[in-house]
Each structure stands twice: as C-alpha cells, then as structure tokens.
Scaffold this active site. Structure first.
Site, PDB file in Angstrom:
ATOM      1  N   ARG A  15      22.632  41.548  49.041  1.00 60.77           N
ATOM      2  CA  ARG A  15      23.527  42.700  49.127  1.00 60.77           C
ATOM      3  C   ARG A  15      22.777  43.974  48.732  1.00 60.77           C
ATOM      4  NH1 ARG A  15      28.285  40.492  45.356  1.00 60.77           N
ATOM      5  NH2 ARG A  15      26.465  39.526  44.371  1.00 60.77           N
ATOM      6  N   HIS A  95      28.638  42.174  33.711  1.00 61.27           N
ATOM      7  CA  HIS A  95      29.064  40.917  33.080  1.00 61.27           C
ATOM      8  C   HIS A  95      28.335  40.695  31.751  1.00 61.27           C
ATOM      9  CE1 HIS A  95      31.370  39.910  36.636  1.00 61.27           C
ATOM     10  NE2 HIS A  95      30.303  40.060  37.394  1.00 61.27           N
ATOM     11  N   ASP A 197      48.229  28.355  36.643  1.00 60.64           N
ATOM     12  CA  ASP A 197      48.084  29.698  36.085  1.00 60.64           C
ATOM     13  C   ASP A 197      48.972  29.812  34.854  1.00 60.64           C
ATOM     14  OD1 ASP A 197      46.829  32.479  37.235  1.00 60.64           O
ATOM     15  OD2 ASP A 197      48.598  32.874  36.017  1.00 60.64           O
ATOM     16  N   VAL A 238      39.134  31.481  36.750  1.00 55.31           N
ATOM     17  CA  VAL A 238      39.709  32.118  35.560  1.00 55.31           C
ATOM     18  C   VAL A 238      39.019  33.447  35.288  1.00 55.31           C
ATOM     19  CG1 VAL A 238      40.121  31.845  33.084  1.00 55.31           C
ATOM     20  CG2 VAL A 238      40.250  29.866  34.596  1.00 55.31           C
ATOM     21  N   LEU A 239      39.799  34.467  34.963  1.00 51.05           N
ATOM     22  CA  LEU A 239      39.225  35.770  34.635  1.00 51.05           C
ATOM     23  C   LEU A 239      39.870  36.338  33.384  1.00 51.05           C
ATOM     24  CD1 LEU A 239      37.455  38.268  35.338  1.00 51.05           C
ATOM     25  CD2 LEU A 239      39.436  39.153  36.589  1.00 51.05           C
ATOM     26  N   ASP A 269      29.872  33.660  35.911  1.00 53.23           N
ATOM     27  CA  ASP A 269      29.226  34.893  35.466  1.00 53.23           C
ATOM     28  C   ASP A 269      29.911  35.483  34.245  1.00 53.23           C
ATOM     29  OD1 ASP A 269      31.501  35.773  36.739  1.00 53.23           O
ATOM     30  OD2 ASP A 269      30.465  36.843  38.351  1.00 53.23           O
ATOM     31  N   MET A 300      27.734  34.337  44.198  1.00 52.54           N
ATOM     32  CA  MET A 300      28.153  33.661  45.422  1.00 52.54           C
ATOM     33  C   MET A 300      28.237  34.593  46.631  1.00 52.54           C
ATOM     34  SD  MET A 300      31.037  30.976  44.046  1.00 52.54           S
ATOM     35  CE  MET A 300      31.518  30.526  45.708  1.00 52.54           C
TER      36      MET A 300
END
Length: 368
Positions: A15, A95, A197, A238-239, A269, A300
C-alpha cells in the site's frame, strides 16, 4: 507544507499513503509533495503518475523523511527509526499499545505522531480505521477458507460444503466492522455463522440486517468456549480503540477445539484476542499450536494494496489537507485530530496507549 511519501518497507506491504488525485489537490493548495521513487509501484501507481499530479520524485528515503509531515500506511519499522526527529509530524497507522519499542523511539525523538486508528469523530466513529477494517474483515473469511485446505494444515474442508455435505461452522468474535464484513463473506460462501459481541444492541442490529441468517450470542466466557468447540474457522474481530485486545481464547481452550481448525486473529496488531497469537507476515502467515492453525498477519489489507490504498486515502486525504494548511494549529482546533495524537513533545497523549504500556498519560490539549 512539505509532505513526504515514503515507500513502505514492511514485509509484503504494497500500500501507499497517497494517490495521485490527493497529491494534485495538495499541490494545488501550495504544498510540496516529495514521493520516494517506486513508492506506489505495489499499488500500480507509477512515478510518472505522481509527477503528472505535481509531486517531486526523490531517490532516497532520507530525502522523503526530511519533510515536515510524513504520510504512511504502516508504522515505522526499526530501520526507519533513524529518520524520526523532533520537528516531524508523522501520520500513519501506529498501534502503539502493542509496540513498546516504537513508542519509546517516538517519545525520545519527540515526534508528533498521529495514528489513523485513534482519530475519532464526535459520534465515536473511527473514520480512518473503518475502510481497512472492511477490507480485513472480508479477507479474514477468504484466508480462513484457504487455511482450512489440507495442504495449509487445515481440516480439509470446503467452507460452504456441497449438496449432501454440511458447510463449515464459522465463529466470529466481535460484531463491529471487521466482524460484520467477515460474516457477510462467510454467508455468501455458504457457511454457518455465529457472531458473538458484548453489545446486545449490536447483536439486534446484526440479526436484523442479516435477516436471522446468522446466530448471535452474547460474548461471555461460557458462550465463547461453547462456540469454539464446534468451530471450523474462528475469526478474532475484537477492537478496544487504541488499547490492547482482551484474550477471549486462552491456550488451554485450544486442546478442546477441532484438530485442523483455523483461527484468523485480525486483532493481532492490537495484541490479539487469542493468547497464542503472535504477529506473522504475508511471507510466513501461519503457525500451528495444539493442532490449530493460526493466521495472524498484522497487515492483512496489504495483500490487496490497490483496493486498500484507494479506500484508505479517500478517508485520510481531508485530514492530511487540514494539517498541511494549519500545521499544529489543526491539531488544537480539530477534535478528531486531537484524539488521534499518540505522542507529542515526548509525552504519551493517547489514554489507551498509556494504559496498555503502563505509562503516564498527558492531555494533548494541555501540551498544545
């Protein structure tokens, strides 16, 4: 402002932080954009494309890192630490909650670092993280299906099954952007899908948009353990914004999972939501523990760089433009960018990062 666009050097990261259209808009407003030669090649954007947009092509990373603001996609790797300096604004994914070494370098060099994943709107949305979460979620099902193939160490299953043979069971931990997109692709491939969730409102929403075609469960330990027993593919989605992801799957749980089942931990990450997860690369994406295949690539979306780059820059360009026009004043006057500051004048200015690293938090407004 002088804006630098370096070539990404993380393993198989193709990227790039700006597209020619964004460069053209920045130059039109009087900014200079320095592009390291070859920066966009992985995204099929050539030096000539950037030149036509008004960028200046430079040959060395030293030149591009000399800019007032450097725009990237991924966090600096160790060989780039030497370019960090006091008067630099760094705008990229960072991160830091899972990266003590980089945090220390940013603090020692007194870099003003703004993390894409920490920019938050007044509605609580993460506008710069969402496009990559959409990509990662959709990819998670694709790579999970591939890892289930026998020659990748999996059970040797086709995710959607065939007439007379049942489909695979996909369990998704987290019903946010990653989880929703993973579920969309899994359903499209014919799998049976369970989403867990902590938010009942979110589960109601998912049940509604998928018209009851997925199973929704509250994310508590008992339900996680019960769900993964029958799972062929588990996707960790999960975040905790700017913080470490909690371990929802511990190492002892692996022995009860099916042999050859697959875990795709998208949250790696941020430390990962599986105790046995560790960051891997596109060159060597998987490892096996207790007969469970782990796919834990921390970048990813880098595997589909053109889609990812355009999706990302669509969202980052307005913020880049604001910083280019107003400098540090933009951080002071824009609440969304203010939220995004992770380090400033040698201090940690993101509460989630400070908590994860057990360091002192400083309010960026007080420092500015």
């Amino acid at each position: 402002m002088i804006i630098g666009l370096p070539k990404e050097i993380k393993d198989n990261e193709f990227r790039v932080g700006l597209i020619p259209g964004a460069v053209k808009a920045l130059v039109k407003k009087g900014n200079r954009v320095l592009v390291e030669s070859g920066a966009g090649e992985g995204t099929s954007i050539h030096d000539e494309d950037y030149s036509a947009a008004g960028a200046e092509i430079v040959q060395s990373p030293e030149e591009v890192w000399s800019a007032e603001m450097v725009v990237k996609v991924k966090e600096p790797v160790e060989e780039e630490y030497k370019y960090l300096r006091k008067d630099l604004i760094l705008f990229t994914f960072l991160h830091l909650a899972a990266n003590k070494q980089l945090t220390t370098n940013l603090l020692e060099k007194e870099v003003t670092s703004i993390a894409y994943e920490s920019v938050v709107t007044k509605e609580g949305k993460l506008p710069l993280l969402i496009p990559m979460s959409e990509v990662a979620g959709r990819m998670a099902t694709q790579v999970g299906a591939r890892c289930l193939e026998k020659h990748h160490g999996g059970r040797g299953e086709l995710l959607g099954g065939v007439p007379g043979v049942p489909p695979s069971n996909v369990v998704i931990l987290g019903g946010g952007t990653v989880g929703t997109n993973a579920a969309k692709i899994a359903l499209g491939m014919g799998a049976q899908v369970v989403v867990l969730d902590v938010s009942h409102d979110r589960l109601q929403y998912l049940d509604d948009i998928f018209s009851g075609r997925i199973i929704t469960r509250t994310c508590i330990e008992h339900n996680v353990e019960e769900s993964i027993l029958n799972a062929d593919l588990v996707i960790g989605a999960v975040l905790i914004p700017s913080g470490l992801a909690p371990w929802l799957i511990t190492k002892p749980m692996l022995k009860d999972m099916k042999k050859g089942s697959v875990i795709v931990d998208v949250s790696v990450d941020q430390g990962g939501c599986v105790e046995t997860s560790r960051p891997t690369t596109h060159s060597n994406p998987t490892f096996i523990i207790d007969d469970v295949v782990h796919y834990c690539v921390s970048n990813m979306p880098g595997a589909v760089p053109r889609t990812s780059t355009f999706a990302l820059v669509n969202q980052t360009h307005p913020y880049i433009s604001i910083i280019a026009e107003h400098g540090l004043e933009a951080l002071k006057n824009n609440p969304e960018l203010l939220n995004g500051i992770n380090t400033l004048k040698g201090q940690i200015t993101c509460a989630g990062v400070a908590s994860a690293l057990n360091e002192k938090y400083s309010n960026p407004s007080d420092i500015l």
